[in-house]
Design a protein around this motif. Structure first.
Motif, mmCIF file in Angstrom:
data_model
loop_
_atom_site.group_PDB
_atom_site.id
_atom_site.type_symbol
_atom_site.label_atom_id
_atom_site.label_comp_id
_atom_site.label_asym_id
_atom_site.label_seq_id
_atom_site.Cartn_x
_atom_site.Cartn_y
_atom_site.Cartn_z
ATOM 1 N N ALA A 1 24.776 28.870 -55.904
ATOM 2 C CA ALA A 1 25.085 28.773 -54.476
ATOM 3 C C ALA A 1 24.018 29.457 -53.630
ATOM 4 N N ASP A 2 23.567 30.632 -54.061
ATOM 5 C CA ASP A 2 22.533 31.356 -53.306
ATOM 6 C C ASP A 2 21.243 30.559 -53.234
ATOM 7 N N ALA A 3 20.850 29.928 -54.347
ATOM 8 C CA ALA A 3 19.609 29.156 -54.378
ATOM 9 C C ALA A 3 19.700 27.953 -53.444
ATOM 10 N N ALA A 4 20.842 27.283 -53.430
ATOM 11 C CA ALA A 4 20.998 26.102 -52.579
ATOM 12 C C ALA A 4 20.986 26.479 -51.106
ATOM 13 N N VAL A 5 21.642 27.586 -50.753
ATOM 14 C CA VAL A 5 21.675 28.021 -49.358
ATOM 15 C C VAL A 5 20.309 28.518 -48.909
ATOM 16 N N THR A 6 19.667 29.324 -49.755
ATOM 17 C CA THR A 6 18.346 29.861 -49.407
ATOM 18 C C THR A 6 17.326 28.745 -49.234
ATOM 19 N N GLY A 7 17.428 27.708 -50.080
ATOM 20 C CA GLY A 7 16.486 26.595 -49.992
ATOM 21 C C GLY A 7 16.821 25.581 -48.911
ATOM 22 N N GLY A 8 17.914 25.787 -48.202
ATOM 23 C CA GLY A 8 18.285 24.889 -47.119
ATOM 24 C C GLY A 8 18.982 23.615 -47.561
ATOM 25 N N ALA A 9 19.319 23.521 -48.847
ATOM 26 C CA ALA A 9 19.972 22.313 -49.358
ATOM 27 C C ALA A 9 21.481 22.347 -49.148
ATOM 28 N N ALA A 10 22.011 23.509 -48.826
ATOM 29 C CA ALA A 10 23.447 23.652 -48.580
ATOM 30 C C ALA A 10 23.640 24.721 -47.514
ATOM 31 N N ARG A 11 24.769 24.674 -46.870
ATOM 32 C CA ARG A 11 25.091 25.720 -45.909
ATOM 33 C C ARG A 11 26.226 26.565 -46.465
ATOM 34 N N ARG A 12 26.316 27.767 -45.953
ATOM 35 C CA ARG A 12 27.386 28.657 -46.394
ATOM 36 C C ARG A 12 28.602 28.487 -45.480
ATOM 37 N N LEU A 13 29.782 28.415 -46.082
ATOM 38 C CA LEU A 13 31.014 28.291 -45.300
ATOM 39 C C LEU A 13 31.226 29.560 -44.487
ATOM 40 N N GLU A 14 31.413 29.384 -43.191
ATOM 41 C CA GLU A 14 31.653 30.516 -42.309
ATOM 42 C C GLU A 14 33.160 30.800 -42.242
ATOM 43 N N PRO A 15 33.553 32.066 -42.343
ATOM 44 C CA PRO A 15 34.987 32.391 -42.257
ATOM 45 C C PRO A 15 35.652 31.860 -41.000
ATOM 46 N N THR A 16 34.876 31.745 -39.903
ATOM 47 C CA THR A 16 35.457 31.275 -38.640
ATOM 48 C C THR A 16 35.826 29.791 -38.681
ATOM 49 N N GLU A 17 35.279 29.042 -39.644
ATOM 50 C CA GLU A 17 35.617 27.626 -39.773
ATOM 51 C C GLU A 17 37.012 27.425 -40.360
ATOM 52 N N PHE A 18 37.468 28.431 -41.060
ATOM 53 C CA PHE A 18 38.680 28.276 -41.867
ATOM 54 C C PHE A 18 39.919 28.556 -41.033
#
Length: 388
Positions: A121-138
């Motif tokens: 997950a860290d690699a995908a987010v750092t590389g811009g291929a994924a975003r991290r779910l923000e607690p405020t979205e939930f």
């Protein structure tokens, strides 16, 4: 959706409330439409195993850490997002992760030698291929529990952590507003009974059914003069009414029939109790003041139920979840447990008729408060439908 559970970590076999962590995740995935679940126990690096699994089809993948414990709402919410989204929780050895892989770029960002989903997950987010779910979205408000609960996820590296998590899960499944007996007294029995029921894998519907039998059987027994036997049955039923919901939620075994039995019983049995009490108090004389009080009491009960439906329609949440004062008032208002306590004390003091009148007056006062409070909120607060 294709779901990949990384069950290679040794912690994945650890148990929480009688279920292994992998079993718990499998039960959560039943809430995801068209879920196709694969439990991968290794060996090899998680990155290579995940890529090998992804080669089986082009559909989006929900990858889940099999050694983690997840909020029951989190995985279905994550699966329903668009694109590639990662979520992590906990620190150090307690860090857990899950990720929705919705693009070839996110899959390509998975390091072959990644040891676990946290690293992926860290690699995908750092590389811009994924975003991290923000607690405020939930959406944090839970209608059934009348409270806001942020999502949680973590690993449980040892027995102490598992015991602490069981306590956390138990208390987080209590309603945010309830009577003081349910919140502070009943847990002395509900906690060990929940532990016992989950240890022997007792389905919560059996507990609910036992409550149905006790609640309904108490009525004719009371009318026949078996007063204290009936009262004991009422109290046991009241405790079991807390146990079945806890067992269902901590083991993810909620069912439509269970909800129907539980909520249906909650609606039906209080007026039956009141009429049974009045029958005994009046010796079956319908013109007796106690029986007339019972008619008023049942009328207050029905009217109060109708009034309490209004806030749910206007604001998407129950009245007792609106403001702090509503939650505080809920601890002592006229409800089954409070009424049962008043009547039991009256019996013990040799004044059951007086106690019954107190219950009736308290029900009327509760209706007046709820009606006035609802009217005031309707006049001062705009309609807002909260997410559930």
């Amino acid at each position: 959706m294709r779901i990949w559970i990384d069950a290679a970590p040794a912690q994945a076999s650890a148990r929480v409330f009688g279920l292994s962590l992998v079993e718990r995740i499998e039960r959560l995935t039943r809430r995801i439409p068209s879920a196709q679940v694969t439990v991968d126990r290794g060996p090899g690096a998680a990155g290579r195993r995940l890529k090998a699994f992804a080669a089986g089809g082009p559909e989006p993948i929900l990858a889940v850490d099999g050694a983690g414990v997840f909020d029951s709402r989190l995985l279905p919410f994550l699966a329903a997002r668009d694109g590639s989204v990662a979520v992590t929780g906990g620190e150090g050895p307690r860090r857990a992760a899950a990720m929705r892989i919705g693009s070839a770029a996110a899959l390509a960002a998975v390091p072959d030698d990644a040891a676990g989903l946290g690293e992926i997950a860290d690699a995908a987010v750092t590389g811009g291929a994924a975003r991290r779910l923000e607690p405020t979205e939930f959406p944090t408000f839970v209608m059934g529990l009348r409270r806001d609960l942020p999502y949680h996820l973590e690993r449980l590296p040892d027995a102490a952590a598992r015991r602490a998590y069981e306590r956390f899960l138990f208390w987080s499944n209590y309603k945010g507003s309830t009577d003081f007996l349910t919140r502070w007294v009943f847990p002395l029995a509900v906690w060990p009974l929940t532990r016992l029921a989950t240890a022997i894998r007792l389905h919560p519907n059996w507990i609910t059914l036992a409550g149905v039998v006790l609640a309904l059987a108490a009525v004719p027994l009371f009318m026949a003069g078996w007063v204290w036997t009936s009262i004991v049955m009422c109290w046991v039923m009241a405790v079991l009414d807390s146990v079945d919901g806890k067992v269902a939620r901590v083991t993810m075994t909620e069912s439509a029939i269970g909800n129907f039995l539980d909520h249906g019983l909650d609606i039906v049995h209080p007026p039956l109790w009141y009429l049974g009490w009045a029958w005994w108090l009046s010796d079956g004389a319908l013109e007796h003041p106690a029986f007339i009080a019972a008619i008023w009491l049942c009328g207050f009960y029905v009217a109060d139920r109708l009034v309490l439906a209004v806030p749910k329609a206007l604001w998407g949440r129950g009245l007792h979840a609106m403001d702090r004062i509503d939650s505080l008032v809920r601890t002592v208002i006229s409800r089954r447990n409070v009424n049962l306590l008043i009547f039991t004390l009256g019996l013990a003091l040799g004044a059951p008729v007086a106690a019954f009148y107190v219950v009736t007056v308290w029900a009327g006062a509760t209706l007046a408060w709820h009606a006035g409070r609802t009217a005031w909120l309707a006049a001062t607060r705009p309609r807002v439908v909260a997410a559930t």
